[in-house]
Design a protein around this motif. Structure first.
Motif, PDB file in Angstrom:
ATOM      1  N   THR A  76       0.847  -1.190   0.000  1.00  0.00           N
ATOM      2  CA  THR A  76       0.000   0.000   0.000  1.00  0.00           C
ATOM      3  C   THR A  76       0.883   1.241   0.000  1.00  0.00           C
ATOM      4  OG1 THR A  76      -0.120   0.032   2.416  1.00  0.00           O
ATOM      5  CG2 THR A  76      -1.843  -1.188   1.247  1.00  0.00           C
TER       6      THR A  76
ATOM      7  N   PRO B  50       0.385   5.905   0.560  1.00  0.00           N
ATOM      8  CA  PRO B  50      -0.540   7.021   0.777  1.00  0.00           C
ATOM      9  C   PRO B  50      -1.199   7.460  -0.531  1.00  0.00           C
ATOM     10  CG  PRO B  50       1.499   7.376   1.984  1.00  0.00           C
ATOM     11  CD  PRO B  50       1.727   6.168   1.130  1.00  0.00           C
ATOM     12  N   GLY B  51      -2.463   7.828  -0.423  1.00  0.00           N
ATOM     13  CA  GLY B  51      -3.206   8.223  -1.598  1.00  0.00           C
ATOM     14  C   GLY B  51      -4.122   7.152  -2.131  1.00  0.00           C
ATOM     15  N   GLY B  52      -4.118   5.959  -1.484  1.00  0.00           N
ATOM     16  CA  GLY B  52      -5.005   4.887  -1.907  1.00  0.00           C
ATOM     17  C   GLY B  52      -4.375   3.835  -2.789  1.00  0.00           C
ATOM     18  N   ALA B  53      -3.080   3.921  -3.056  1.00  0.00           N
ATOM     19  CA  ALA B  53      -2.429   2.896  -3.876  1.00  0.00           C
ATOM     20  C   ALA B  53      -2.417   1.563  -3.132  1.00  0.00           C
ATOM     21  CB  ALA B  53      -1.002   3.325  -4.224  1.00  0.00           C
ATOM     22  N   HIS B  54      -2.730   0.477  -3.854  1.00  0.00           N
ATOM     23  CA  HIS B  54      -2.845  -0.823  -3.198  1.00  0.00           C
ATOM     24  C   HIS B  54      -2.759  -1.928  -4.252  1.00  0.00           C
ATOM     25  CE1 HIS B  54      -4.993  -4.383  -1.660  1.00  0.00           C
ATOM     26  NE2 HIS B  54      -4.611  -3.987  -0.465  1.00  0.00           N
TER      27      HIS B  54
END
Length: 311
Positions: free
Chosen positions: A228, A230-234
């Motif tokens: 993961t 920051p910012g929603g990357a996953h």
């Protein structure tokens, strides 16, 4: 060479038709860093600007103007350069007569692969005696901020797990990694999320290694990596591997691998028998080919692993 205007009605053309000069009293000196009373100074053109500012998308060429003011009694020659961001001046060497201001246009180029956000730079003016004055330059890179990444080429070999991270977005990522591995008899590896000591720039790919010195000597495992940012990357990737000792002969290694598969079958049989309805009997082994292919797979000495698909 810029032309000089000593009086409102007197003009000459500037070198490259880019730099203009105008009378300017000492009271109109800009707030350039390092300027002192009675000496030349540099500041953004136009009143009331504490610094230079430009905004545009990656690859754009933006324009602005900087002013060099000489309130003294003798001419001054100033060289202009830029730092931090790419700048190009209409005239990098400006001669400013006494009690005169020279306005010098210049361009700022936004890096073609810059991510959205803010960059900083400086316009530096230096005279023949070594004195310098500077003006801050703030460059805003326009565009949507998108955080996205993928985990690719996951592989388990010996005592390490290898994988690649790819930044598919437009922002710099500081990824967090969690690792889990489940064997035949339960979980054999469980590492909670932690920050990786890397900064992944947009469009870049990075190959990383996760050590696993405590891996099982004999087991069939499924490894799962979750990354993961920051910012929603996953993203998540999985891979399977079988472990057998290097010192075991080939025939014994095959027997060990078959034994691992047999344990799986027996556990599946007990689960199926426990789930039958009363009055139907039971107790016999469950039928079906869910695990049948495992007993026929060839297991070489050492570790065999295959990369799983990215989910």
């Amino acid at each position: 060479m810029p032309s000089v205007t000593r009086a409102p009605r007197r003009r000459r053309r500037l070198h490259r038709a880019a730099v203009s000069a105008a009378l300017c009293p000492v009271a109109l000196l800009g707030a350039a860093h390092g300027a002192a009373a009675g000496t030349w100074s540099v500041a953004p053109a136009g009143a009331g600007r504490p610094f230079l500012y430009a905004e545009g998308p990656p690859g754009a060429v933006l324009q602005d103007t900087v002013s060099v003011t000489n309130p003294g009694r003798t001419p001054v020659v100033v060289r202009l350069t830029g730092t931090g961001v790419r700048t190009a001046f209409a005239d990098g060497r400006v001669r400013v007569p006494a009690r005169t201001r020279a306005d010098v246009p210049f361009t700022v180029t936004v890096p073609a692969r810059a991510e959205p956000g803010e960059l900083s730079g400086t316009v530096v003016a230096r005279d023949a005696g070594g004195r310098t004055a500077t003006v801050r330059l703030r460059l805003r890179v326009a565009g949507p901020a998108l955080a996205a990444l993928t985990v690719e080429h996951l592989s388990v070999r010996a005592d390490r797990i290898t994988y690649e991270l790819v930044n598919r977005g437009t922002t710099v990522l500081v990824p967090r990694l969690a690792v889990r591995a489940d064997g035949v008899l339960g979980r054999v590896l469980d590492r909670p999320p932690r920050d990786l000591p890397v900064r992944l720039r947009p469009g870049t790919r990075l190959k990383l290694t996760e050590p696993w010195p405590e891996r099982p000597a004999v087991d069939s495992v499924d490894v799962r990596l979750t990354v993961t940012a920051p910012g929603g990357a996953h993203d998540t990737a999985t891979a399977s591997a079988r472990f057998v000792p290097w010192t075991v002969p080939a025939g014994a290694a095959a027997a060990l691998a078959a034994g691992v598969v047999l344990v799986v079958r027996r556990r599946g049989s007990r689960t199926a028998a426990d789930g039958r309805a009363p009055g139907r009997g039971g107790g016999g082994p469950a039928h079906g080919g869910a695990h049948g292919s495992g007993a026929d797979e060839e297991v070489p000495e050492g570790v065999e692993s295959t990369g799983g698909p990215v989910r």
